[in-house]
Design a protein around this motif. Structure first.
Motif, PDB file in Angstrom:
ATOM      1  N   ALA A   1     -13.817  22.585  11.892  1.00 31.12           N
ATOM      2  CA  ALA A   1     -13.235  23.870  11.483  1.00 31.12           C
ATOM      3  C   ALA A   1     -13.391  24.159  10.023  1.00 31.12           C
ATOM      4  N   ILE A   2     -13.921  25.530   9.856  1.00 34.11           N
ATOM      5  CA  ILE A   2     -13.813  25.675   8.501  1.00 34.11           C
ATOM      6  C   ILE A   2     -12.553  26.587   8.022  1.00 34.11           C
ATOM      7  N   ALA A   3     -12.041  26.549   7.252  1.00 32.00           N
ATOM      8  CA  ALA A   3     -10.641  27.461   6.998  1.00 32.00           C
ATOM      9  C   ALA A   3     -10.402  27.770   5.634  1.00 32.00           C
ATOM     10  N   GLU A   4     -10.138  29.127   5.367  1.00 31.90           N
ATOM     11  CA  GLU A   4      -9.658  29.272   3.898  1.00 31.90           C
ATOM     12  C   GLU A   4      -8.446  28.725   3.593  1.00 31.90           C
ATOM     13  N   THR A   5      -8.438  28.009   2.181  1.00 29.80           N
ATOM     14  CA  THR A   5      -7.274  27.377   1.694  1.00 29.80           C
ATOM     15  C   THR A   5      -6.255  28.207   1.271  1.00 29.80           C
ATOM     16  N   GLY A   6      -6.559  29.359   1.024  1.00 31.93           N
ATOM     17  CA  GLY A   6      -5.372  30.464   0.158  1.00 31.93           C
ATOM     18  C   GLY A   6      -5.281  31.733   0.506  1.00 31.93           C
TER      19      GLY A   6
ATOM     20  N   GLU B   1     -13.161  23.115   3.542  1.00 33.09           N
ATOM     21  CA  GLU B   1     -12.700  24.269   2.948  1.00 33.09           C
ATOM     22  C   GLU B   1     -14.069  25.198   2.613  1.00 33.09           C
ATOM     23  N   ASP B   2     -14.888  24.580   2.495  1.00 35.47           N
ATOM     24  CA  ASP B   2     -16.025  25.310   2.007  1.00 35.47           C
ATOM     25  C   ASP B   2     -17.557  24.762   2.806  1.00 35.47           C
ATOM     26  N   THR B   3     -18.628  25.211   2.559  1.00 40.14           N
ATOM     27  CA  THR B   3     -19.658  24.647   3.233  1.00 40.14           C
ATOM     28  C   THR B   3     -20.711  23.610   2.629  1.00 40.14           C
ATOM     29  N   GLN B   4     -19.845  23.001   1.590  1.00 34.48           N
ATOM     30  CA  GLN B   4     -21.015  22.086   0.701  1.00 34.48           C
ATOM     31  C   GLN B   4     -21.541  20.925   1.715  1.00 34.48           C
ATOM     32  N   LYS B   5     -20.581  20.309   2.610  1.00 32.41           N
ATOM     33  CA  LYS B   5     -20.965  19.479   3.481  1.00 32.41           C
ATOM     34  C   LYS B   5     -22.026  19.524   4.569  1.00 32.41           C
TER      35      LYS B   5
ATOM     36  N   TYR C   1     -24.767  16.874   9.461  1.00 34.42           N
ATOM     37  CA  TYR C   1     -23.439  16.930   9.608  1.00 34.42           C
ATOM     38  C   TYR C   1     -22.992  17.506  10.712  1.00 34.42           C
ATOM     39  N   LEU C   2     -23.571  18.806  11.072  1.00 33.20           N
ATOM     40  CA  LEU C   2     -23.095  19.371  12.459  1.00 33.20           C
ATOM     41  C   LEU C   2     -23.341  18.697  13.558  1.00 33.20           C
ATOM     42  N   SER C   3     -24.375  17.805  13.634  1.00 34.14           N
ATOM     43  CA  SER C   3     -24.618  17.105  14.744  1.00 34.14           C
ATOM     44  C   SER C   3     -23.562  16.206  15.375  1.00 34.14           C
ATOM     45  N   GLN C   4     -22.581  16.011  14.364  1.00 34.79           N
ATOM     46  CA  GLN C   4     -21.511  15.416  15.211  1.00 34.79           C
ATOM     47  C   GLN C   4     -20.660  15.860  15.962  1.00 34.79           C
ATOM     48  N   TYR C   5     -20.622  17.446  15.933  1.00 32.38           N
ATOM     49  CA  TYR C   5     -19.656  18.155  16.667  1.00 32.38           C
ATOM     50  C   TYR C   5     -20.153  19.087  17.686  1.00 32.38           C
ATOM     51  N   LYS C   6     -19.086  19.153  18.812  1.00 35.83           N
ATOM     52  CA  LYS C   6     -19.540  20.186  19.981  1.00 35.83           C
ATOM     53  C   LYS C   6     -19.214  21.583  19.550  1.00 35.83           C
ATOM     54  N   VAL C   7     -18.110  21.662  18.768  1.00 31.64           N
ATOM     55  CA  VAL C   7     -17.733  23.158  18.525  1.00 31.64           C
ATOM     56  C   VAL C   7     -17.523  23.427  16.848  1.00 31.64           C
ATOM     57  N   PHE C   8     -18.099  24.574  16.477  1.00 37.63           N
ATOM     58  CA  PHE C   8     -17.816  25.110  15.278  1.00 37.63           C
ATOM     59  C   PHE C   8     -16.829  26.057  15.208  1.00 37.63           C
ATOM     60  N   LEU C   9     -15.715  25.941  14.548  1.00 36.09           N
ATOM     61  CA  LEU C   9     -14.508  26.616  14.502  1.00 36.09           C
ATOM     62  C   LEU C   9     -14.456  27.479  13.130  1.00 36.09           C
TER      63      LEU C   9
ATOM     64  N   TRP D   1     -21.980  30.920   1.777  1.00 37.95           N
ATOM     65  CA  TRP D   1     -22.537  29.730   2.084  1.00 37.95           C
ATOM     66  C   TRP D   1     -23.612  29.072   1.344  1.00 37.95           C
ATOM     67  N   THR D   2     -23.966  27.752   1.424  1.00 41.05           N
ATOM     68  CA  THR D   2     -24.907  27.030   0.829  1.00 41.05           C
ATOM     69  C   THR D   2     -26.210  27.392   1.595  1.00 41.05           C
ATOM     70  N   PRO D   3     -27.392  27.467   1.139  1.00 42.99           N
ATOM     71  CA  PRO D   3     -28.764  27.660   1.541  1.00 42.99           C
ATOM     72  C   PRO D   3     -28.888  26.788   2.990  1.00 42.99           C
ATOM     73  N   THR D   4     -28.419  25.603   2.530  1.00 43.28           N
ATOM     74  CA  THR D   4     -28.685  24.317   3.523  1.00 43.28           C
ATOM     75  C   THR D   4     -27.705  24.525   4.522  1.00 43.28           C
ATOM     76  N   ALA D   5     -26.553  24.938   4.324  1.00 42.73           N
ATOM     77  CA  ALA D   5     -25.507  25.203   5.411  1.00 42.73           C
ATOM     78  C   ALA D   5     -25.919  26.364   6.219  1.00 42.73           C
ATOM     79  N   MET D   6     -26.558  27.415   5.700  1.00 40.16           N
ATOM     80  CA  MET D   6     -26.960  28.539   6.543  1.00 40.16           C
ATOM     81  C   MET D   6     -28.039  28.183   7.469  1.00 40.16           C
ATOM     82  N   SER D   7     -28.986  27.541   7.019  1.00 36.04           N
ATOM     83  CA  SER D   7     -30.013  26.873   7.838  1.00 36.04           C
ATOM     84  C   SER D   7     -29.610  26.134   8.870  1.00 36.04           C
ATOM     85  N   ALA D   8     -28.614  25.194   8.793  1.00 35.97           N
ATOM     86  CA  ALA D   8     -28.129  24.155   9.525  1.00 35.97           C
ATOM     87  C   ALA D   8     -27.461  25.017  10.762  1.00 35.97           C
TER      88      ALA D   8
END
Length: 263
Positions: free
Chosen positions: A41-46, A75-79, A84-92, A101-108
């Motif tokens: 889950a990616i969530a805004e922190t404030g 809390e952001d897309t740096q990771k 990294y995404l391959s560990q997960y079944k669902v992106f929330l 978003w970082t270019p790497t995150a956008m591509s992934a």
């Protein structure tokens, strides 16, 4: 979008609501289930959506135990990259916009959705598509959401009646034919996404209370894009924490995660 005085104005009030929500959650008697998959889950922190995110995290902690998943938060897309995404079944996408978003995150993320290696559930801010905070709109994400661009919202908020259009879709299981969502912003976009997505539910703008001139005609609020391989669903609702007390909304939330995970 900015909160007005109708919602809980203070941090203390928001936390009391979260605690109350937790009390009801933990009062339920469903037995725990051993986890079999992971949710990211990616969530805004404030900011204005923090009370919703805080309440959702408590609700999700309980949901994870009864539906058999674990959940990690970022809390952001740096990771984010493909490994990294391959560990997960669902992106929330729990109230996080489609920019900065970082270019790497956008591509992934693009590859995971197009190839169906992850499910996706997006709320509210996920369609804040346009030029914000000095960034350009992500064209692929706009296409993913039905070739739309954010235009307006109802800053004074309004109740609205949502009509289910696809009662047989798994996301709409056990949802009444229509239900009221209270005090939402009801984003409008440059066009209806309907020609490019499968609409699961829409809001009847004539039911707004109070009425508003901010309308778009055909107004889908829950939909899925069947042109990509990933199971995906966007739910417009997600501005305020009271939604986690709404049976229709929490049922939609539950159904969306389970379906996106392929369960």
């Amino acid at each position: 979008m900015p909160l007005n005085g109708r919602f809980l104005p203070s941090y203390l009030a928001a936390m009391l609501l979260v605690i109350g929500c937790a009390g009801r959650i933990f009062g339920q008697a469903k037995p725990p289930v051993a986890p079999t998959y992971k949710v990211l889950a990616i969530a805004e922190t404030g900011g204005i959506h923090k009370p919703f995110v805080d309440a959702a995290k408590i609700w999700l902690a309980h949901e994870a135990t009864v539906d058999g998943f674990t959940i990690d938060y970022i809390e952001d897309t740096q990771k984010i990259d493909a490994a990294y995404l391959s560990q997960y079944k669902v992106f929330l996408q729990l109230n996080y916009p489609p920019y900065n978003w970082t270019p790497t995150a956008m591509s992934a993320f693009h590859d995971a959705i197009e190839n169906g290696t992850i499910g996706w559930v997006g709320f509210h801010h996920a369609t804040l598509l346009g030029e914000f905070d000095g960034t350009q709109m992500w064209p692929w994400f706009s296409e993913f959401m039905g070739e739309i661009r954010f235009t307006k919202y109802i800053p004074t908020f309004a109740d609205g009646v949502v009509t289910v259009e696809a009662p047989n879709h798994p996301v709409m299981r056990n949802i009444p034919g229509s239900f009221t969502i209270k005090q939402e912003e009801w984003y409008t976009w440059s066009r209806s996404p309907r020609p490019n997505v499968r609409v699961l539910a829409s809001v009847d703008e004539n039911t707004y209370k109070p009425s508003s001139d901010i309308k778009m005609g055909d107004h889908p609020v829950i939909w899925t894009n069947e042109h990509v391989k990933a199971r995906n669903v966007y739910l417009f609702m997600g501005h305020h924490p009271e939604l986690l007390e709404d049976k229709a909304f929490t049922t939609l939330f539950h159904n969306s995660i389970v379906w996106a995970a392929g369960k």
